[in-house]
Design an enzyme around this catalytic site. Structure first.
Site, PDB file in Angstrom:
ATOM      1  N   SER A   1      -4.826 -14.141  -9.924  1.00 15.62           N
ATOM      2  CA  SER A   1      -3.960 -15.230  -9.489  1.00 15.62           C
ATOM      3  C   SER A   1      -2.611 -14.720  -8.987  1.00 15.62           C
ATOM      4  O   SER A   1      -1.746 -15.513  -8.617  1.00 15.62           O
ATOM      5  CB  SER A   1      -3.757 -16.210 -10.652  1.00 15.62           C
ATOM      6  OG  SER A   1      -3.079 -17.361 -10.233  1.00 15.62           O
ATOM      7  N   SER A   2      -2.431 -13.410  -8.951  1.00 14.90           N
ATOM      8  CA  SER A   2      -1.148 -12.819  -8.571  1.00 14.90           C
ATOM      9  C   SER A   2      -1.127 -12.429  -7.101  1.00 14.90           C
ATOM     10  O   SER A   2      -1.857 -11.524  -6.677  1.00 14.90           O
ATOM     11  CB  SER A   2      -0.896 -11.576  -9.437  1.00 14.90           C
ATOM     12  OG  SER A   2       0.028 -10.697  -8.804  1.00 14.90           O
ATOM     13  N   PRO A   3      -0.294 -13.084  -6.289  1.00 19.80           N
ATOM     14  CA  PRO A   3      -0.273 -12.732  -4.864  1.00 19.80           C
ATOM     15  C   PRO A   3       0.222 -11.303  -4.621  1.00 19.80           C
ATOM     16  O   PRO A   3      -0.219 -10.655  -3.672  1.00 19.80           O
ATOM     17  CB  PRO A   3       0.673 -13.768  -4.240  1.00 19.80           C
ATOM     18  CG  PRO A   3       1.463 -14.340  -5.368  1.00 19.80           C
ATOM     19  CD  PRO A   3       0.621 -14.205  -6.602  1.00 19.80           C
TER      20      PRO A   3
ATOM     21  N   ASP B   1      -3.799  -9.431 -11.945  1.00 17.52           N
ATOM     22  CA  ASP B   1      -4.380 -10.741 -12.244  1.00 17.52           C
ATOM     23  C   ASP B   1      -4.832 -11.316 -10.903  1.00 17.52           C
ATOM     24  O   ASP B   1      -4.093 -11.249  -9.922  1.00 17.52           O
ATOM     25  CB  ASP B   1      -3.324 -11.632 -12.915  1.00 17.52           C
ATOM     26  CG  ASP B   1      -3.890 -12.964 -13.384  1.00 17.52           C
ATOM     27  OD1 ASP B   1      -4.631 -13.626 -12.612  1.00 17.52           O
ATOM     28  OD2 ASP B   1      -3.581 -13.369 -14.508  1.00 17.52           O
TER      29      ASP B   1
END
Lengths: 200, 200
Positions: free
Chosen positions: A12-14, A10
């Site tokens: 938005s996933s670090p 994703d």
């Protein structure tokens, strides 16, 4: 030639961001291609009952300490973006559209999106920003902008996300190698071994 | 001599079981002792809002596949116990009591408890079984049985669990090295590096 590695993430996933820096050298050692498969954790969390890491007491604090530490370790530029997390359907759709035209362009774009968010703090969940990133990369942002409105692309992305969930992809990054699942950037060394030995 | 590594684990955690096999050789490489600190995930989950892995759709399936795979990798005997998970306050208390008498005995007992549960399928959450494991190890099970009734030991264990939560211990295994937190058996290679380099 062995099958490609499926790399689910994703935007938005670090931890997906970190994995995006590590997966290609690893795959190359095993003469494997990488299929970059953006997915959306929101629908996966609806199935798993999970919720964003940052919202979880204790675990959220650990993540806020751990991600910058991990990036320092690997020499990856990082700054917490604001807002975080965000919905990332726009760049996910863009990657699927680009992939059909040219996977190399899709990968280049995916890396640029991740960098824009986690190194430059740009809100890549905003379709206008997602398009600007494409333009900055010299991609055809006008055609991409039209594509993002296409119901077929929306349906295709939705189907990809649902398929990922069906395969058990509940987090990011998540890898499938010859149907063998590996969750988390921490698992790359074991996935490396798994490929070298052909399992154990 | 450097500070010991604090090793937090729940006896019902299969990843804690794996870590129990790996932590000592790693610590020895860095001339560090290990403080074995049993904790209870139930109270930690009340704070974090997490819940047992096995209950989580998708994630539970991954764990059921992953734990035996990990144990095969490290040559660790493993069979899914029934019931799973369980409450583990009895053996946790026993470890704290033994620790005060003789840390080596406490470690030997902790390993035996883990083996009894994850290799032999014995329900070590049952105080009678937890005592039997002590007897099997040649420890003073009668004195231990009396100690398990002692309100002071109960209070001490409760305080240890609360202290762990205060330190941010939300999962198992969880390690603290010079106050630096590492969560998960996957993180041992990075913890190894952290100790070798003195951070980064």
């Amino acid at each position: 030639m062995p099958e490609p590695i499926d790399f689910y993430f994703d935007f938005s996933s670090p931890y997906g961001y970190v994995a995006a820096h590590l997966i290609e050298p690893l795959a190359q050692r095993h003469i494997r291609a990488v299929r970059w498969r953006p997915t959306l954790l929101g629908p996966a969390f609806q199935v798993s009952g999970n919720r964003p890491l940052g919202d979880q007491p204790l675990k959220g604090d650990y993540m806020r300490h751990d991600v910058p530490r991990l990036c320092r370790r690997y020499g990856i530029p990082f700054a917490w973006p604001e807002p975080f997390p965000i919905g990332t359907v726009a760049p996910a759709r863009a990657v699927y559209w680009l992939w059909d035209k040219d996977p190399d362009e899709a990968v280049r774009y995916a890396k640029a999106v991740y960098r824009a968010y986690f190194a430059e703090g740009r809100n890549i969940g905003d379709a206008a920003v997602a398009l600007q990133v494409a333009a900055d990369e010299g991609l055809d942002a006008e055609a991409l902008g039209q594509a993002l409105q296409d119901p077929d692309l929306k349906a295709r992305t939705k189907a990809a996300v649902e398929h990922a969930i069906k395969l058990g992809v509940f987090g990011s990054p998540f890898f499938l190698v010859d149907e063998e699942p590996f969750w988390g950037v921490d698992r790359l060394p074991l996935m490396d071994e798994w490929m070298a030995r052909g399992g154990w």
